[in-house]
Design an enzyme around this catalytic site. Structure first.
Site, mmCIF file in Angstrom:
data_model
loop_
_atom_site.group_PDB
_atom_site.id
_atom_site.type_symbol
_atom_site.label_atom_id
_atom_site.label_comp_id
_atom_site.label_asym_id
_atom_site.label_seq_id
_atom_site.Cartn_x
_atom_site.Cartn_y
_atom_site.Cartn_z
ATOM 1 N N TYR A 449 0.742 -1.329 0.049
ATOM 2 C CA TYR A 449 -0.031 -0.101 0.107
ATOM 3 C C TYR A 449 0.971 1.315 -0.087
ATOM 4 C CZ TYR A 449 -3.833 -2.999 1.023
ATOM 5 O OH TYR A 449 -4.685 -4.006 0.781
HETATM 6 P P1 FDA Z 1 3.378 -2.479 -10.441
HETATM 7 O O1 FDA Z 1 3.667 -3.150 -11.734
HETATM 8 O O2 FDA Z 1 2.799 -1.202 -10.209
HETATM 9 O O3 FDA Z 1 4.571 -2.659 -9.360
HETATM 10 C C1 FDA Z 1 4.547 -2.339 -7.916
HETATM 11 C C2 FDA Z 1 5.919 -2.252 -7.625
HETATM 12 O O4 FDA Z 1 6.717 -3.474 -7.838
HETATM 13 C C3 FDA Z 1 7.000 -1.230 -8.461
HETATM 14 O O5 FDA Z 1 7.901 -0.580 -7.611
HETATM 15 C C4 FDA Z 1 7.486 -2.254 -9.369
HETATM 16 O O6 FDA Z 1 8.608 -1.356 -10.019
HETATM 17 C C5 FDA Z 1 7.790 -3.441 -8.809
HETATM 18 N N1 FDA Z 1 7.694 -4.580 -9.528
HETATM 19 C C6 FDA Z 1 6.794 -4.904 -10.336
HETATM 20 N N2 FDA Z 1 7.087 -5.879 -11.105
HETATM 21 C C7 FDA Z 1 8.267 -6.149 -10.864
HETATM 22 C C8 FDA Z 1 9.088 -7.209 -11.375
HETATM 23 N N3 FDA Z 1 8.699 -8.261 -12.315
HETATM 24 N N4 FDA Z 1 10.597 -7.250 -11.007
HETATM 25 C C9 FDA Z 1 10.992 -6.262 -10.005
HETATM 26 N N5 FDA Z 1 10.053 -5.178 -9.607
HETATM 27 C C10 FDA Z 1 8.844 -5.364 -9.616
HETATM 28 N N6 FDA Z 1 -2.520 -5.778 -2.331
HETATM 29 C C11 FDA Z 1 -2.851 -6.918 -1.474
HETATM 30 O O7 FDA Z 1 -1.951 -7.573 -0.920
HETATM 31 N N7 FDA Z 1 -4.224 -7.501 -1.412
HETATM 32 C C12 FDA Z 1 -4.954 -6.960 -2.181
HETATM 33 O O8 FDA Z 1 -6.470 -7.415 -2.210
HETATM 34 C C13 FDA Z 1 -4.939 -5.848 -3.048
HETATM 35 N N8 FDA Z 1 -5.700 -5.219 -3.975
HETATM 36 C C14 FDA Z 1 -5.681 -4.337 -4.419
HETATM 37 C C15 FDA Z 1 -6.498 -3.706 -5.451
HETATM 38 C C16 FDA Z 1 -6.166 -2.703 -6.304
HETATM 39 C C17 FDA Z 1 -7.395 -2.027 -7.088
HETATM 40 C C18 FDA Z 1 -4.935 -1.867 -6.192
HETATM 41 C C19 FDA Z 1 -4.757 -0.817 -7.122
HETATM 42 C C20 FDA Z 1 -3.867 -2.461 -5.608
HETATM 43 C C21 FDA Z 1 -4.128 -3.642 -4.409
HETATM 44 N N9 FDA Z 1 -3.086 -4.166 -3.920
HETATM 45 C C22 FDA Z 1 -3.690 -5.343 -3.101
HETATM 46 C C23 FDA Z 1 -1.815 -3.622 -3.792
HETATM 47 C C24 FDA Z 1 -0.877 -4.356 -4.598
HETATM 48 O O9 FDA Z 1 -0.826 -5.584 -3.886
HETATM 49 C C25 FDA Z 1 0.329 -3.735 -5.032
HETATM 50 O O10 FDA Z 1 -0.188 -2.408 -5.465
HETATM 51 C C26 FDA Z 1 1.307 -4.428 -5.745
HETATM 52 O O11 FDA Z 1 2.579 -3.793 -5.659
HETATM 53 C C27 FDA Z 1 0.636 -4.151 -7.288
HETATM 54 O O12 FDA Z 1 1.536 -5.236 -8.210
HETATM 55 P P2 FDA Z 1 1.510 -4.785 -9.763
HETATM 56 O O13 FDA Z 1 2.483 -5.813 -10.215
HETATM 57 O O14 FDA Z 1 0.419 -4.671 -10.154
HETATM 58 O O15 FDA Z 1 2.205 -3.307 -9.552
#
Ligand code: FDA
Length: 508
Positions: A449
């Site tokens: 978060y």
């Molecule tokens: P994103 O791609 O934006 O990455 C997030 C971070 O991780 C960044 O710093 C990125 O650079 C890094 N990163 C991403 N992929 C990487 C990789 N392959 N290698 C290295 N670094 C990498 N959380 C939770 O625990 N339970 C839940 O139910 C929810 N629900 C939820 C709903 C909604 C609508 C949102 C917007 C967010 C959540 N979250 C959540 C929070 C979610 O777990 C958190 O935002 C994650 O980091 C999202 O991962 P993404 O890959 O989508 O994000």
């Protein structure tokens, strides 16, 4: 410099299997904007003033990731890695310095081995795609990750990841058994070749400080063929405050198969039709209704749950139910885009001792302040398996002693800087109002978060002491070890951002 960077990519990858030219997007490319916007989840980061990458690379194979890492270092570009784009502060696609986004939208392969209860899932897949793939292979296997299906695996697993199976099985990161990643030298590593320190760090410490994580091997967990769900609203006139009072004392001690979280927001009173505060008790029980009802009557009769409030279904249907997809085909879990995007700001807290009723009563009027569209405060219970895992097992430290977790959320549709400022200020006031009632020294926060208000590195440059301001809040006693791992694997601090783990040898 970005022309030289792109040239470097071409030179570097001329003998890879697939040409890199189709997957490199500069700002003049006609697909640039649609690729950039495809996984932005928050309208705050789609404005004209949002800093944009000079180049987006959507790798098709590991060598493309390796080339991007090597060429970025040669030509003075920063890297932001994006999997699902859900970062609450947009750190996966925004930076103030010249940068390239590695967008893993093509790394979405999922291989489920139902016989051995494991799966390999690539970082660019979403948790909805993972749940769908598991359900295609087995009705009694599941995985303890988040609730919103479009969340990306890469950010979610590397920052923790929790949902309705957390009390039974812990976090997503607790159930990772191997990974594949590319490090700052462009080396393709797995658990064995990276060693246990780095493997520890990327399960909860955030991937972005350490490299690009390509894929994760996870341990799937058993789920019963029938689970039971309910979502029961109670307004202040229906004694919501008293029910929350009891919930705070029992929710973390209930049978670990039962998770009841509360979403507190605006509602209207059934009696008067007036606006009021409404607490919705949203739950998944990994068992059937006949077992759930006596359990609730014994431990939490104040909620007044009756059989008619509940529905029995399969685990995958419960995922659909929580996502608001009930009645639709399970294939919708594979959609990557969220309809109806809005503006939002989120923060988190942990609670060790129940919040007094008077403090809650002081919070309720804040929901109705002028010009505040949709505030939601969410309480998620801990306990169960979370109490059994040690604080240093992975970088995520908030285990035994934490009775629940708060997510403060505010959503709005009104455009413009003034509306954004008004809502963010409101969120900051709520956060400061809550200070006496939540964890202290540090005031704990959940990395997934992401909240830049709790402290930032200056363009990624920082000292250990400065970074401790935010680092101790996310990682507490694990922060030092994260910095030591960082120093070992990326001493020159190439992989950096506003909240990346600092290297102990270099400020740059
Ligand atoms: P994103 O791609 O934006 O990455 C997030 C971070 O991780 C960044 O710093 C990125 O650079 C890094 N990163 C991403 N992929 C990487 C990789 N392959 N290698 C290295 N670094 C990498 N959380 C939770 O625990 N339970 C839940 O139910 C929810 N629900 C939820 C709903 C909604 C609508 C949102 C917007 C967010 C959540 N979250 C959540 C929070 C979610 O777990 C958190 O935002 C994650 O980091 C999202 O991962 P993404 O890959 O989508 O994000």
């Amino acid at each position: 410099t970005h022309e030289k960077f792109v040239q470097c990519l071409f030179n570097y990858s001329h003998n890879t299997n697939t040409s890199i030219s189709n997957i490199v997007y500069t700002q003049t490319n006609s697909s640039y904007s649609s690729i950039l916007n495809a996984s932005i989840q928050n309208l705050r980061f789609t404005t004209n003033t949002t800093e944009k990458p000079l180049v987006i690379v959507t790798p098709l194979e590991v060598s493309h990731i390796q080339a991007t890492i090597i060429c970025s270092q040669r030509h003075g570009m920063q890297i932001r890695t994006r999997s699902g784009g859900h970062d609450y502060e947009g750190l996966s696609y925004i930076s103030e310095v010249p940068f390239v986004v590695i967008d893993l939208v093509n790394f979405i392969e999922i291989q489920v081995d139902a016989e051995n209860s494991t799966a390999w899932v690539q970082s660019g897949a979403t948790i909805g795609q993972l749940y769908y793939s598991i359900s295609e292979k087995s009705k009694t296997l599941g995985f303890p990750a988040g609730v919103c299906p479009t969340v990306g695996i890469g950010g979610h697993f590397s920052g923790g990841g929790y949902g309705f199976l957390m009390r039974k099985y812990g976090l997503a990161a607790d159930n990772v058994i191997d990974v594949q990643m590319v490090d700052v030298k462009g080396r393709f590593l797995d658990r064995k070749s990276m060693g246990e320190d780095l493997f520890w760090a990327i399960r909860g410490g955030g991937g972005a400080s350490f490299g690009v994580i390509v894929a994760w091997k996870i341990k799937l967990v058993q789920v019963p063929s029938t689970v039971t769900v309910f979502n029961v609203p109670r307004t202040l006139e229906q004694n919501a405050t008293n029910i929350i009072h009891k919930w705070q004392r029992v929710a973390s001690k209930l049978d670990e198969r039962l998770t009841i979280r509360i979403n507190i927001g605006k509602g209207s009173s059934a009696q008067t039709g007036n606006q009021t505060v409404q607490a919705s008790f949203e739950s998944m029980f990994a068992g059937d209704l006949d077992e759930l009802i006596p359990l609730m009557e014994k431990n939490f009769p104040e909620l007044g749950l009756v059989r008619e409030d509940c529905t029995e279904m399969s685990w995958i249907e419960s995922i659909m139910y929580m996502a608001g997809f009930s009645g639709q085909p399970t294939q919708v879990l594979r959609n990557r885009t969220q309809p109806n995007l809005v503006f939002s700001k989120n923060k988190s807290d942990y609670v060790k001792v129940p919040i007094p009723d008077a403090a809650l009563e002081g919070l309720w009027p804040m929901f109705f302040e002028d010009g505040i569209e949709s505030p939601v405060i969410q309480f998620t219970p801990y306990g169960g398996r979370m109490d059994e895992i040690s604080e240093s097992e992975i970088p995520f430290p908030y285990r035994s002693g934490n009775i629940f977790h708060i997510q403060h959320q505010v959503y709005w549709e009104e455009e413009g800087d003034e509306a954004t400022e008004r809502h963010i200020n409101w969120m900051r006031r709520v956060y400061s109002y809550m200070e006496p009632y939540v964890s202290k020294s540090p005031r704990a926060a959940y990395l997934n978060y992401r909240d830049l208000d709790i402290g930032v590195n200056n363009n990624g440059y920082t000292s250990y002491e400065q970074a401790s301001v935010w680092g101790l809040k996310y990682f507490n006693n694990n922060f030092r070890r994260l910095a030591e791992v960082k120093t070992k694997v990326d001493p020159r601090n190439f992989f950096r951002n506003e909240q990346s783990i600092p290297s102990l040898v270099s400020h740059g």
